[in-house]
Design a protein around this motif. Structure first.
Motif, PDB file in Angstrom:
ATOM      1  N   SER A  10      57.792  24.281  25.562  1.00  0.00           N
ATOM      2  CA  SER A  10      57.982  24.976  24.006  1.00  0.00           C
ATOM      3  C   SER A  10      59.329  25.760  23.811  1.00  0.00           C
ATOM      4  CB  SER A  10      56.855  26.132  24.308  1.00  0.00           C
ATOM      5  OG  SER A  10      55.554  25.645  24.095  1.00  0.00           O
ATOM      6  N   LYS A  32      66.540  30.838  21.226  1.00  0.00           N
ATOM      7  CA  LYS A  32      66.012  30.968  19.853  1.00  0.00           C
ATOM      8  C   LYS A  32      64.684  30.337  19.833  1.00  0.00           C
ATOM      9  CE  LYS A  32      68.582  26.690  18.598  1.00  0.00           C
ATOM     10  NZ  LYS A  32      69.643  26.023  17.690  1.00  0.00           N
ATOM     11  N   GLU A  34      62.742  27.473  18.268  1.00  0.00           N
ATOM     12  CA  GLU A  34      63.130  26.246  17.298  1.00  0.00           C
ATOM     13  C   GLU A  34      61.845  25.738  16.289  1.00  0.00           C
ATOM     14  OE1 GLU A  34      64.087  23.098  19.541  1.00  0.00           O
ATOM     15  OE2 GLU A  34      66.170  23.624  19.915  1.00  0.00           O
ATOM     16  N   CYS A  35      60.655  26.239  16.746  1.00  0.00           N
ATOM     17  CA  CYS A  35      59.399  25.826  15.995  1.00  0.00           C
ATOM     18  C   CYS A  35      58.226  26.560  16.280  1.00  0.00           C
ATOM     19  CB  CYS A  35      59.133  24.272  16.027  1.00  0.00           C
ATOM     20  SG  CYS A  35      58.937  23.626  17.838  1.00  0.00           S
ATOM     21  N   SER A  71      56.326  19.249  15.137  1.00  0.00           N
ATOM     22  CA  SER A  71      56.933  18.500  14.224  1.00  0.00           C
ATOM     23  C   SER A  71      58.264  17.858  14.465  1.00  0.00           C
ATOM     24  CB  SER A  71      56.922  19.269  12.893  1.00  0.00           C
ATOM     25  OG  SER A  71      55.815  19.886  12.491  1.00  0.00           O
ATOM     26  N   GLU A  73      62.297  16.862  14.124  1.00  0.00           N
ATOM     27  CA  GLU A  73      63.423  17.741  14.116  1.00  0.00           C
ATOM     28  C   GLU A  73      63.706  18.382  12.915  1.00  0.00           C
ATOM     29  OE1 GLU A  73      66.804  15.775  16.067  1.00  0.00           O
ATOM     30  OE2 GLU A  73      65.579  15.306  18.037  1.00  0.00           O
ATOM     31  N   ASP A  74      63.332  17.757  11.855  1.00  0.00           N
ATOM     32  CA  ASP A  74      63.575  18.402  10.414  1.00  0.00           C
ATOM     33  C   ASP A  74      62.877  19.451  10.094  1.00  0.00           C
ATOM     34  OD1 ASP A  74      61.707  16.717  10.129  1.00  0.00           O
ATOM     35  OD2 ASP A  74      62.545  15.617   8.310  1.00  0.00           O
ATOM     36  N   SER A  75      61.923  19.796  10.935  1.00  0.00           N
ATOM     37  CA  SER A  75      60.797  20.865  10.325  1.00  0.00           C
ATOM     38  C   SER A  75      60.555  21.709  11.436  1.00  0.00           C
ATOM     39  CB  SER A  75      59.526  20.109  10.166  1.00  0.00           C
ATOM     40  OG  SER A  75      58.564  20.829  10.155  1.00  0.00           O
ATOM     41  N   ASP A  76      60.272  23.069  11.420  1.00  0.00           N
ATOM     42  CA  ASP A  76      60.308  24.002  12.323  1.00  0.00           C
ATOM     43  C   ASP A  76      58.887  24.251  12.561  1.00  0.00           C
ATOM     44  OD1 ASP A  76      59.550  25.326   9.941  1.00  0.00           O
ATOM     45  OD2 ASP A  76      61.096  27.153  10.145  1.00  0.00           O
TER      46      ASP A  76
END
Length: 332
Positions: A10, A32, A34-35, A71, A73-76
């Motif tokens: 994670s 940070k 990421e999701c 999800s 890479e284009d979603s968090d």
């Protein structure tokens, strides 16, 4: 709400994570998010499913499992994709879980010896179930030793081996004379030497007793010690012991207070004397509000590649990633 979870999978976005007595974590500098996602129930255990983008969680009030997908890479967003329900799960304590992807993505789960099963994560098909039995001992942990072999730890200290190739076989915990009555136990399984069928097991009790054994003869104590921690544990449900994956003979212990203790077990014998930790992480004990309501470390784990880096979480919601300084001649 309730409980804590953590897993290195994670934290793909971390960099320069470090904690010591001289420097602390800074969220803007050190990591940070990421999701993420939201669960409508407490999460007491989280396991990634190897070779997939899936996670499996469990927690009160029953033994059902929740399956999540990290999800693209284009979603968090980490989204909920399914629930694995279990028969007679209502009223049972939350399920302990382990995952593997040897044949297919599997999750091993159960709260007692009489409800152990393996479920295929994506299809939710049951692929293994232990035989009907009268033994309903509560479990404190379970693990895949390989694609065919399971190790179960009962809360009262008994250890049980099971074979996936023998479904419906009754499970019986091996007699462990080194586990006194009246204490709650948990286990941590380490890696044996490459090419060997040996795997070390550390068993930790709510009174701080540590017993080392081996998968080849789980009823025999090879070494023992008394941890230098408060006794007994204030909440035995969060006892945690783990072997360092990249340091021979090193293990960590938590669940007694707001600290994590690191021990070098290579010199232990069968005397059971008090062991001195080679490092104590006290960061959680000095967080905001800790003087009024001291936090309890609920779980910890080692970084799989960085030898002296650990991740720990506490009941106040704090999350620490920290290194400990090598002492001369200790652990590697």
């Amino acid at each position: 709400g309730g409980g804590s979870w953590l897993d290195w999978s994670s934290f793909r976005g971390f960099s320069n994570l470090y904690y010591s007595g001289l420097s602390g974590l800074c969220s803007e500098r050190d990591f940070k998010v990421e999701c993420g996602g939201f669960s409508n129930r407490p999460v007491y255990s989280l396991k990634p499913v190897p070779d997939t983008s899936l996670l499996v969680t469990s927690g009160p009030p029953d033994t059902s499992l929740q399956v999540w997908q990290v999800s693209a890479e284009d979603s968090d967003v980490i989204k909920s994709v399914s629930t694995i329900s279990t028969e007679n799960g209502t009223g049972q304590t939350w399920a302990k879980i382990a995952t593997i992807s040897a044949r297919a993505p599997w999750v091993l789960h159960g709260s007692r010896l009489n409800n152990i099963q393996i479920t295929e994560v994506e299809s939710r098909k049951n692929v293994y179930m232990a035989g009907i039995q009268t033994n309903s001992e509560e479990l404190s942990g379970l693990a895949f030793l390989d694609a065919n072999t399971l190790l179960l730890c009962c809360a009262r200290g008994g250890l049980c081996l099971a074979d996936v190739r023998q479904p419906q076989s009754p499970l019986e915990a091996a007699s462990v004379p080194w586990a006194p009555c009246g204490e709650r136990w948990c286990m941590g399984v380490g890696r044996g030497p490459q090419g060997s069928d040996s795997q070390p097991i550390a068993c930790l009790s709510s009174r701080g007793r540590l017993t080392l054994t081996d998968i080849r003869k789980i009823s025999e104590s090879l070494a023992s010690a008394k941890c230098k921690v408060p006794s007994p544990s204030s909440d035995a449900e969060f006892l945690c012991v783990s072997w360092a994956p990249a340091l021979e003979g090193c293990l960590a212990v938590s669940g007694f207070d707001g600290t994590v203790h690191v021990y070098d077990a290579q010199s232990w014998d069968s005397s059971g004397g008090e062991a001195e930790p080679i490092f104590v992480h006290k960061g959680h004990a000095f967080g905001p509000g800790s003087s009024r309501n001291p936090p309890l470390v609920t779980v910890h784990m080692w970084h799989p590649q960085k030898p002296r880096t650990l991740l720990s979480a506490a009941s106040d919601g704090s999350l620490h990633v920290w290194d400990w300084v090598q002492s001369c001649g200790k652990c590697g």
